[in-house]
Design an enzyme around this catalytic site. Structure first.
Site, PDB file in Angstrom:
ATOM      1  CD  GLU A  68      45.261  38.230  39.432  1.00  0.00           C
ATOM      2  OE1 GLU A  68      45.546  38.414  40.607  1.00  0.00           O
ATOM      3  OE2 GLU A  68      45.553  37.163  38.824  1.00  0.00           O
ATOM      4  CE  LYS A 118      46.710  42.739  33.228  1.00  0.00           C
ATOM      5  NZ  LYS A 118      45.883  42.030  34.096  1.00  0.00           N
ATOM      6  CG  PHE A 152      39.105  42.101  22.058  1.00  0.00           C
ATOM      7  CD1 PHE A 152      39.126  43.352  22.649  1.00  0.00           C
ATOM      8  CD2 PHE A 152      39.889  41.901  20.924  1.00  0.00           C
ATOM      9  CE1 PHE A 152      39.904  44.382  22.144  1.00  0.00           C
ATOM     10  CE2 PHE A 152      40.672  42.928  20.395  1.00  0.00           C
ATOM     11  CZ  PHE A 152      40.672  44.175  21.005  1.00  0.00           C
ATOM     12  N   GLY A 209      39.742  48.104  46.903  1.00  0.00           N
ATOM     13  CA  GLY A 209      38.999  47.794  45.667  1.00  0.00           C
ATOM     14  C   GLY A 209      38.426  46.390  45.731  1.00  0.00           C
ATOM     15  CB  CYS A 222      42.088  43.728  30.557  1.00  0.00           C
ATOM     16  SG  CYS A 222      42.211  43.820  32.335  1.00  0.00           S
TER      17      CYS A 222
HETATM   18  C1  UDX Z   1      41.930  39.104  29.936  1.00  0.00           C
HETATM   19  C2  UDX Z   1      43.201  38.227  30.022  1.00  0.00           C
HETATM   20  O1  UDX Z   1      42.915  36.937  29.446  1.00  0.00           O
HETATM   21  C3  UDX Z   1      43.665  38.097  31.466  1.00  0.00           C
HETATM   22  O2  UDX Z   1      44.892  37.389  31.516  1.00  0.00           O
HETATM   23  C4  UDX Z   1      43.842  39.500  32.062  1.00  0.00           C
HETATM   24  O3  UDX Z   1      44.214  39.414  33.407  1.00  0.00           O
HETATM   25  C5  UDX Z   1      42.564  40.299  31.928  1.00  0.00           C
HETATM   26  O4  UDX Z   1      42.170  40.362  30.552  1.00  0.00           O
HETATM   27  P1  UDX Z   1      39.348  38.716  30.378  1.00  0.00           P
HETATM   28  O5  UDX Z   1      39.186  39.980  29.613  1.00  0.00           O
HETATM   29  O6  UDX Z   1      38.689  38.598  31.695  1.00  0.00           O
HETATM   30  O7  UDX Z   1      40.894  38.408  30.616  1.00  0.00           O
HETATM   31  O8  UDX Z   1      38.812  37.482  29.485  1.00  0.00           O
HETATM   32  P2  UDX Z   1      39.396  36.721  28.203  1.00  0.00           P
HETATM   33  O9  UDX Z   1      39.097  35.278  28.359  1.00  0.00           O
HETATM   34  O10 UDX Z   1      40.796  37.058  27.915  1.00  0.00           O
HETATM   35  O11 UDX Z   1      38.471  37.266  27.028  1.00  0.00           O
HETATM   36  C6  UDX Z   1      38.524  38.595  26.562  1.00  0.00           C
HETATM   37  C7  UDX Z   1      37.605  38.772  25.376  1.00  0.00           C
HETATM   38  O12 UDX Z   1      38.108  38.103  24.233  1.00  0.00           O
HETATM   39  C8  UDX Z   1      36.195  38.228  25.591  1.00  0.00           C
HETATM   40  O13 UDX Z   1      35.260  39.128  25.047  1.00  0.00           O
HETATM   41  C9  UDX Z   1      36.178  36.919  24.839  1.00  0.00           C
HETATM   42  O14 UDX Z   1      34.897  36.542  24.394  1.00  0.00           O
HETATM   43  C10 UDX Z   1      37.098  37.260  23.681  1.00  0.00           C
HETATM   44  N1  UDX Z   1      37.744  36.061  23.103  1.00  0.00           N
HETATM   45  C11 UDX Z   1      38.641  35.345  23.819  1.00  0.00           C
HETATM   46  C12 UDX Z   1      37.427  35.692  21.805  1.00  0.00           C
HETATM   47  O15 UDX Z   1      36.615  36.338  21.128  1.00  0.00           O
HETATM   48  N2  UDX Z   1      38.051  34.592  21.283  1.00  0.00           N
HETATM   49  C13 UDX Z   1      38.951  33.848  21.968  1.00  0.00           C
HETATM   50  O16 UDX Z   1      39.476  32.867  21.406  1.00  0.00           O
HETATM   51  C14 UDX Z   1      39.251  34.233  23.288  1.00  0.00           C
HETATM   52  P1  ADP Z   2      38.582  45.649  38.520  1.00  0.00           P
HETATM   53  O1  ADP Z   2      37.989  44.886  37.377  1.00  0.00           O
HETATM   54  O2  ADP Z   2      39.946  46.193  38.194  1.00  0.00           O
HETATM   55  O3  ADP Z   2      38.563  44.891  39.811  1.00  0.00           O
HETATM   56  P2  ADP Z   2      36.272  47.196  39.400  1.00  0.00           P
HETATM   57  O4  ADP Z   2      35.709  48.439  38.822  1.00  0.00           O
HETATM   58  O5  ADP Z   2      35.471  45.936  39.340  1.00  0.00           O
HETATM   59  O6  ADP Z   2      37.701  46.987  38.698  1.00  0.00           O
HETATM   60  O7  ADP Z   2      36.644  47.439  40.933  1.00  0.00           O
HETATM   61  C1  ADP Z   2      37.362  48.512  41.414  1.00  0.00           C
HETATM   62  C2  ADP Z   2      36.774  48.921  42.768  1.00  0.00           C
HETATM   63  O8  ADP Z   2      37.657  49.861  43.377  1.00  0.00           O
HETATM   64  C3  ADP Z   2      35.399  49.586  42.718  1.00  0.00           C
HETATM   65  O9  ADP Z   2      34.472  48.835  43.483  1.00  0.00           O
HETATM   66  C4  ADP Z   2      35.629  50.985  43.341  1.00  0.00           C
HETATM   67  O10 ADP Z   2      34.549  51.413  44.155  1.00  0.00           O
HETATM   68  C5  ADP Z   2      36.874  50.739  44.177  1.00  0.00           C
HETATM   69  N1  ADP Z   2      37.664  51.946  44.492  1.00  0.00           N
HETATM   70  C6  ADP Z   2      38.176  52.847  43.627  1.00  0.00           C
HETATM   71  N2  ADP Z   2      38.881  53.801  44.281  1.00  0.00           N
HETATM   72  C7  ADP Z   2      38.816  53.497  45.604  1.00  0.00           C
HETATM   73  C8  ADP Z   2      39.345  54.106  46.810  1.00  0.00           C
HETATM   74  N3  ADP Z   2      40.108  55.205  46.760  1.00  0.00           N
HETATM   75  N4  ADP Z   2      39.054  53.528  47.982  1.00  0.00           N
HETATM   76  C9  ADP Z   2      38.302  52.412  48.034  1.00  0.00           C
HETATM   77  N5  ADP Z   2      37.790  51.788  46.959  1.00  0.00           N
HETATM   78  C10 ADP Z   2      38.038  52.310  45.744  1.00  0.00           C
END
Ligand code: UDX
Ligand code: ADP
Length: 478
Positions: free
Chosen positions: A174, A229, A281, A17, A285
């Protein structure tokens, strides 16, 4: 190497991935562990080609600091390939970093994660691995996924030539946030490793110890790691929904949500992080993890707990809907045929990721009302926006009803607009020249700032109306 189970030394890492998690994480591991060969595999040939593109501006994930790391280590000890077979065969450690979106149909649809990619990966590893291999769950996964992986791998414990193969399964979620991924990877608050096999835990821990202080490396059992997580993300999202709910109350009462969140966040028991109200948000995730948590609670008949967490998603959807409704109201209850510019399409600044971006929802609502949208984002591609708005046509020869246009130039995007909605807090939007923008907009022009980053006074002084999320005025109370 650990294929012989006689040392902690790892020579080969494979990551399945090459997405937003796998790409940056492996780049940092390769940079910090120059003696380890790190191979990132993806079935998506376009993605792999972009990771290998000579022009580093074309790598598929935009993250501040990432391209500099890729420049240092790519084709030295970091490789991007489609060759799954060799990469798995040679690996001492395999990270599973594939996508796990919410299921669209079938059992658990709308709540549970779709594990088909994870399962496929486990089967591929089961078929191809040699000797002993440590398999690490990196993707955000529902609790107890490790058990599924384990069962699949255990059923593949001998190959066609009756060679024995063994596996240790670890959960190593992560915690990087997009936009700050490199910093989060370099200076994590903690690294969490869940598992039952001490040897495997120590082996993975040793890799992180190349740059992370040992006291920040936490070990737990598999299920605690998987659940932590989900709970971490649910807590963070809960803070965002809490302050977003208060933003509406501020607007209604004449309070200012920035001042309220500052006053509240200064209480050290509460803290200031994640109290920034906005259009809700987004990202891959938060919603997914809460829905997984809700699904898990319902599975165990903990319906009150499920309802509690589900409310966070409902408030998030409501925030986006209420912003759209407010915009329509301010534009005299009608946006049909009006030109509205959307500034920012990524779910937050400093990333080109649009998954669950509030801009998509708001754009959809407005398009359904007949608005004509002009969309600008510094990093999101035209093609990506077209995929996100697939239900709506794009009219390249001037706009017609239910259409949108992509603009590479922000000032071009603002020309002839009736209204502007700032949806992503990109730095470059802070310094816009409202004097010249105002001249090019239709009047009465409106600016809707859902991130509270624009200079409202300057905008108003240039003859435009300004609405800022979470800012009430005494006037509105009369
Ligand atoms: C999140 C977690 O923070 C991270 O630990 C996990 O691994 C993946 O999910 P991410 O979604 O990449 O990370 O970004 P993050 O900074 O958490 O923001 C998520 C959303 O919340 C965004 O749309 C951001 O704009 C919003 N946000 C964040 C707010 O609206 N207000 C804030 O104060 C913080
Ligand atoms: P994340 O945010 O969790 O990293 P993404 O969608 O950005 O998720 O990335 C996941 C990646 O995993 C994609 O690029 C997809 O093509 C790849 N993927 C999914 N299944 C397989 C697999 N069986 N073998 C190789 N790559 C894969």
């Amino acid at each position: 190497m650990n294929k012989n189970l006689n040392s902690f030394e790892v020579l080969n890492i494979c990551c399945i991935g090459a997405g937003y998690v796998g790409g940056p994480t492996m780049a940092v591991i390769a940079d910090k562990c120059r003696n380890i060969k790190v191979t990132v595999v993806d079935k998506n040939s376009k993605r792999i080609n972009l990771w290998n593109d000579i022009n580093l501006d074309n790598i598929p994930v935009f993250e501040p600091g990432l391209k500099e790391i890729v420049a240092r280590v790519r084709n030295k000890n970091l490789f991007f390939t489609q060759n799954l077979k060799d990469s798995i065969k040679n690996a001492d450690i395999i990270f599973i970093s594939v996508n796990t979106p919410i299921k669209q149909s079938g059992l658990g649809a709308g709540f549970a994660s779709d594990l088909k990619w994870v399962e496929k990966c486990a089967r591929q590893i089961g078929e191809l691995a040699l000797g002993h291999t440590i398999v690490v769950e990196k993707s955000t996964l529902p609790v107890r996924t490790a058990r599924v992986i384990k069962q699949i791998l255990n059923s593949a414990s001998t190959d066609n030539n009756s060679n024995k193969r063994t596996f240790s399964i670890l959960s190593n979620p992560e915690f990087l946030a997009e936009g700050t991924a490199i910093n989060d990877l370099l200076y994590p608050d903690r690294v969490l490793i869940g598992g039952e096999d001490d040897y495997a835990i120590q082996t993975l821990s040793k890799i992180y110890q190349n740059w992370v202080p040992q006291k920040k490396i936490l070990t737990t059992n598999l299920w605690s790691s998987e659940l932590s997580k989900l709970v971490s993300n649910a807590f963070l999202a809960q803070r965002v929904s809490s302050i977003n709910s208060i933003s509406a109350l501020c607007e209604a009462t004449g309070a200012n949500v920035k001042e309220v969140s500052n006053a509240v966040g200064l209480d050290s028991r509460i803290g200031r992080e994640f109290l920034n109200s906005g259009p809700g948000f987004g990202g891959s995730c938060f919603k997914k993890d809460i829905l997984n948590l809700v699904y898990l609670c319902r599975f165990f008949n903990l319906n009150e707990v499920a309802d509690f967490w589900y409310q966070i998603v409902l408030i998030n959807d409501w925030q986006q809907k209420r912003i759209y409704e407010l915009i329509v109201k301010k534009l005299f209850g009608n946006v049909d045929g009006k030109i509205i510019t959307i500034l920012g399409f990524s779910f937050k600044s400093n990333t080109n990721d649009t998954r669950e971006s509030p801009a998509i929802k708001i754009a959809n609502y407005l398009l359904i009302e007949g608005a004509q949208l002009k969309i600008h984002d510094p990093k999101v591609s035209h093609q990506q926006i077209a995929m996100d708005l697939k239900d709506f046509q794009e009219d390249k020869n001037g706009m017609s009803l239910n259409s949108w246009q992509f603009s590479k130039d922000v000032y071009e995007a603002l020309k002839n607009s009736d209204a502007v909605i700032l949806t992503t807090e990109w730095e470059e939007y802070k310094g816009l020249d409202w004097r010249s923008i105002s001249k090019s907009m239709r009047k009465p022009g409106w600016v809707f700032d859902t991130r509270k980053i624009l200079n409202g006074i300057e905008i108003k002084n240039n003859g435009l109306n300004y609405w800022c999320l979470g800012e009430g005025s005494d006037l509105e109370m009369i």
